[in-house]
Design a protein around this motif. Structure first.
Motif, short mmCIF file in Angstrom:
data_model
loop_
_atom_site.label_atom_id
_atom_site.label_comp_id
_atom_site.label_asym_id
_atom_site.label_seq_id
_atom_site.Cartn_x
_atom_site.Cartn_y
_atom_site.Cartn_z
N MET A 1 47.59 -30.70 -67.08
CA MET A 1 47.81 -30.18 -65.74
C MET A 1 48.98 -30.89 -65.07
N LEU A 2 49.04 -32.20 -65.23
CA LEU A 2 50.08 -32.97 -64.56
C LEU A 2 51.25 -33.30 -65.49
N LYS A 3 51.39 -32.51 -66.56
CA LYS A 3 52.44 -32.81 -67.54
C LYS A 3 53.84 -32.77 -66.92
N ASP A 4 54.13 -31.72 -66.13
CA ASP A 4 55.44 -31.63 -65.48
C ASP A 4 55.61 -32.74 -64.43
N HIS A 5 54.52 -33.07 -63.75
CA HIS A 5 54.55 -34.17 -62.78
C HIS A 5 54.88 -35.48 -63.48
N ALA A 6 54.25 -35.68 -64.64
CA ALA A 6 54.49 -36.92 -65.40
C ALA A 6 55.94 -37.02 -65.85
N LYS A 7 56.54 -35.90 -66.21
CA LYS A 7 57.96 -35.92 -66.62
C LYS A 7 58.86 -36.32 -65.46
N VAL A 8 58.55 -35.82 -64.28
CA VAL A 8 59.33 -36.19 -63.09
C VAL A 8 59.16 -37.67 -62.79
N MET A 9 57.92 -38.15 -62.89
CA MET A 9 57.68 -39.59 -62.67
C MET A 9 58.41 -40.42 -63.70
N GLN A 10 58.40 -39.96 -64.96
CA GLN A 10 59.09 -40.69 -66.03
C GLN A 10 60.59 -40.75 -65.73
N ALA A 11 61.13 -39.66 -65.20
CA ALA A 11 62.56 -39.63 -64.86
C ALA A 11 62.87 -40.65 -63.77
N ILE A 12 62.02 -40.74 -62.77
CA ILE A 12 62.24 -41.71 -61.69
C ILE A 12 62.03 -43.12 -62.21
N ALA A 13 61.01 -43.31 -63.04
CA ALA A 13 60.76 -44.64 -63.62
C ALA A 13 61.94 -45.08 -64.48
N ALA A 14 62.49 -44.15 -65.26
CA ALA A 14 63.64 -44.48 -66.12
C ALA A 14 64.86 -44.84 -65.29
#
Length: 169
Positions: A1-14
């Motif tokens: 469910m939060l897969k796209d959200h996790a990608k956005v968070m990963q982008a900010i974390a990176a």
């Protein structure tokens, strides 16, 4: 469910920290155009490609306390800073998102100005057109930004460098 959200968070974390909503939008759009697995839909808006989906996801991530949004007054406008919170880092450690080469590209993009990323994303938005037509669109649609031919050439060179970065590693 939060897969796209996790990608956005990963982008900010990176990226460590992203300063500016516009910059975040452009970084995700450019990443998507470089074939990174972002699913948000973008349309052309005042400042180039824009995703309402991405705006909602960021808002939801802030509401879940996975992202920290700091609003700062800068002259006559507000600027937003985004970082991943400890809760967000914990979520990412439990829901690992592996996107090879994303960090190098995002780190590089994050070092660019929002104005330049707006130009790069606009060039990519019209990448199905010949360069002359893209220039014409930029001079028409982005006339207030007063982009020069040299800046447009730099945007094309930057896109080529980013593509090379994703291929080499």
């Amino acid at each position: 469910m939060l897969k796209d959200h996790a990608k956005v968070m990963q982008a900010i974390a990176a990226s460590g920290e992203v300063i500016g909503r516009k910059k975040l939008q452009k970084m995700i759009y450019i990443s998507k155009k470089l074939s990174f697995p972002f699913g948000e839909k973008f349309q052309f808006h005042f400042y180039g490609p824009y995703s309402e989906e991405l705006t909602v996801q960021v808002e939801e991530l802030c509401n879940m306390r996975f992202l920290d949004e700091v609003k700062e007054k800068k002259g006559g406008y507000y600027q937003y800073r985004y970082t991943v919170t400890d809760n967000g880092k914990e979520f990412l450690s439990e829901n690992h998102v592996d996107i090879p080469h994303l960090q190098e590209c995002l780190t590089d993009m994050n070092s660019q100005s929002a104005r330049f990323l707006e130009l790069v994303s606009t060039v990519l938005f019209f990448d199905n057109l010949p360069k002359e037509e893209v220039e014409e669109k930029i001079f028409t649609l982005k006339s207030k930004q007063r982009y020069t031919t040299d800046e447009i050439d730099s945007a094309y060179e930057y896109i080529a460098a980013l593509r090379k970065m994703t291929e080499l590693q």
